[in-house]
Design a protein around this motif. Structure first.
Motif, PDB file in Angstrom:
ATOM      1  N   ILE A 136     -15.347 -13.386 -31.170  1.00  0.00           N
ATOM      2  CA  ILE A 136     -14.759 -14.154 -30.641  1.00  0.00           C
ATOM      3  C   ILE A 136     -13.874 -13.833 -29.479  1.00  0.00           C
ATOM      4  CG2 ILE A 136     -12.741 -15.637 -31.304  1.00  0.00           C
ATOM      5  CD1 ILE A 136     -13.119 -15.584 -34.801  1.00  0.00           C
ATOM      6  N   ALA A 137     -13.268 -13.546 -29.389  1.00  0.00           N
ATOM      7  CA  ALA A 137     -13.428 -12.330 -27.690  1.00  0.00           C
ATOM      8  C   ALA A 137     -14.216 -12.262 -26.334  1.00  0.00           C
ATOM      9  CB  ALA A 137     -12.449 -11.301 -27.646  1.00  0.00           C
ATOM     10  N   ARG A 179     -12.593 -10.169 -34.532  1.00  0.00           N
ATOM     11  CA  ARG A 179     -11.632 -11.044 -32.780  1.00  0.00           C
ATOM     12  C   ARG A 179     -12.578 -10.154 -31.876  1.00  0.00           C
ATOM     13  NH1 ARG A 179      -7.818  -7.593 -36.007  1.00  0.00           N
ATOM     14  NH2 ARG A 179      -8.480  -5.601 -34.658  1.00  0.00           N
ATOM     15  N   GLN A 180     -13.633  -8.708 -31.764  1.00  0.00           N
ATOM     16  CA  GLN A 180     -13.988  -8.986 -30.711  1.00  0.00           C
ATOM     17  C   GLN A 180     -14.513  -9.715 -30.473  1.00  0.00           C
ATOM     18  OE1 GLN A 180     -15.420  -4.864 -31.587  1.00  0.00           O
ATOM     19  NE2 GLN A 180     -13.196  -3.861 -30.534  1.00  0.00           N
ATOM     20  N   ARG A 224     -11.733  -6.082 -37.039  1.00  0.00           N
ATOM     21  CA  ARG A 224     -12.041  -5.570 -35.647  1.00  0.00           C
ATOM     22  C   ARG A 224     -13.019  -6.617 -34.756  1.00  0.00           C
ATOM     23  NH1 ARG A 224     -11.951  -1.130 -36.581  1.00  0.00           N
ATOM     24  NH2 ARG A 224     -13.986  -0.230 -35.831  1.00  0.00           N
ATOM     25  N   ASP A 239     -14.127 -19.541 -30.844  1.00  0.00           N
ATOM     26  CA  ASP A 239     -13.264 -19.208 -29.979  1.00  0.00           C
ATOM     27  C   ASP A 239     -12.883 -21.602 -29.963  1.00  0.00           C
ATOM     28  OD1 ASP A 239     -10.621 -20.539 -28.602  1.00  0.00           O
ATOM     29  OD2 ASP A 239     -11.645 -18.538 -27.737  1.00  0.00           O
ATOM     30  N   LEU A 295      -9.244 -21.681 -34.166  1.00  0.00           N
ATOM     31  CA  LEU A 295     -11.016 -22.206 -34.306  1.00  0.00           C
ATOM     32  C   LEU A 295     -11.666 -23.014 -34.545  1.00  0.00           C
ATOM     33  CD1 LEU A 295     -11.328 -18.406 -36.596  1.00  0.00           C
ATOM     34  CD2 LEU A 295     -11.581 -18.042 -33.447  1.00  0.00           C
ATOM     35  N   LEU A 319      -7.279 -13.845 -39.658  1.00  0.00           N
ATOM     36  CA  LEU A 319      -7.981 -14.092 -38.518  1.00  0.00           C
ATOM     37  C   LEU A 319      -7.586 -15.036 -37.810  1.00  0.00           C
ATOM     38  CD1 LEU A 319     -10.534 -13.035 -37.460  1.00  0.00           C
ATOM     39  CD2 LEU A 319     -12.179 -14.637 -38.520  1.00  0.00           C
ATOM     40  N   LEU A 320      -6.780 -15.841 -38.258  1.00  0.00           N
ATOM     41  CA  LEU A 320      -6.407 -16.979 -37.692  1.00  0.00           C
ATOM     42  C   LEU A 320      -5.153 -15.933 -36.833  1.00  0.00           C
ATOM     43  CD1 LEU A 320      -7.097 -19.809 -40.171  1.00  0.00           C
ATOM     44  CD2 LEU A 320      -8.260 -19.788 -37.405  1.00  0.00           C
ATOM     45  N   GLU A 340      -4.404 -14.137 -36.065  1.00  0.00           N
ATOM     46  CA  GLU A 340      -5.034 -12.684 -34.681  1.00  0.00           C
ATOM     47  C   GLU A 340      -5.560 -13.531 -33.551  1.00  0.00           C
ATOM     48  OE1 GLU A 340      -6.597  -9.884 -36.157  1.00  0.00           O
ATOM     49  OE2 GLU A 340      -4.859  -8.621 -37.461  1.00  0.00           O
ATOM     50  N   THR A 341      -6.358 -15.002 -33.979  1.00  0.00           N
ATOM     51  CA  THR A 341      -7.352 -15.098 -32.602  1.00  0.00           C
ATOM     52  C   THR A 341      -6.595 -16.699 -32.323  1.00  0.00           C
ATOM     53  OG1 THR A 341      -8.233 -16.288 -34.472  1.00  0.00           O
ATOM     54  CG2 THR A 341      -9.736 -14.403 -33.680  1.00  0.00           C
TER      55      THR A 341
END
Length: 229
Positions: free
Chosen positions: A25-26, A22-23, A19, A44, A140, A133-134, A136-137
């Motif tokens: 990277i966002a 992800r945050q 979590r 990203d 990368l 992770l990939l 979800e994002t």
């Protein structure tokens, strides 16, 4: 403030770490994540400022653009201009795994990885944390977790000592079993109208020359010059 390190071998820490990753990277930050080869610094791929942070963390210039990790073959299709059948065979055999493939990038993409000359180096890693992770994002930009000129980190503590607070989140999946970087090949000439077809090895690594020769035959260009490692 020291950035958090999450032990992804513990399920509760893994969920929290994913979590936070992800945050990070966002919001355009850089993280350290495990892969099947070495630990990687990730950002990203479609955030030019985040990619620049990645390069600065490693001490690299725009003349050394990072590869892109993807979570699926479908994502590869979306990033490249075309998929030659020879590359399809390589992907079928070696992905997910230690083979990075350089191809002409999809010209409609709005991204800035550095001075790529219109190409992109793509790989699907064989690590469950990385793949989750990939998924979800999305793609990368990922380069080995080390300062330029130093050996790539095979555990998160080594990465942390080198990169420190330039990283927002560290995901720890234990020591990498092999520590052998991916093999990088240049397959751009296989795309139509780009000269005589030949695949060049840019860096020796996890996939051997013999394995590549089995799939590519005489299309594999092996000259007397030793590729960089």
């Amino acid at each position: 403030m020291n950035p958090p390190v999450f032990d992804c071998r513990d399920r509760e820490q893994m969920l929290s770490g994913m979590r936070h990753a992800r945050q990070a990277i966002a919001r355009g930050d850089v993280i350290v994540m495990p892969t099947d080869t070495v630990y990687g610094v990730a950002a990203d791929a479609f955030d030019a400022a985040a990619v620049q942070k990645l390069l600065e963390a490693k001490g690299r210039s725009r003349q050394q653009p990072p590869p892109v990790l993807v979570g699926s073959v479908d994502a590869l299709h979306a990033l490249v201009e075309s998929m030659p059948p020879e590359v399809e065979r390589l992907v079928e055999r070696f992905w997910p795994g230690g083979l990075t493939i350089v191809l002409p990038a999809q010209p409609s993409l709005t991204w800035d990885l550095g001075e790529t000359a219109g190409t992109v180096a793509v790989r699907q890693p064989d690590n469950p944390i990385a793949l989750e992770l990939l998924a979800e994002t999305g793609p990368l930009a990922v380069s080995s977790a080390n300062l330029t000129g130093k050996a790539a980190a095979v555990d998160v503590e080594t990465a942390r000592r080198m990169l420190g607070s330039t990283i927002a989140v560290y995901l720890d999946d234990g020591p990498v079993s092999t520590g052998v970087a991916s093999t990088i090949i240049d397959a751009t000439s296989l795309a139509g109208g780009r000269g005589e077809p030949a695949v060049r090895i840019l860096r020796d690594g996890a996939v051997s020359r013999e394995e590549l020769r089995e799939e590519l035959g005489d299309l594999l260009d092996i000259d007397d010059e030793e590729p960089r490692r």
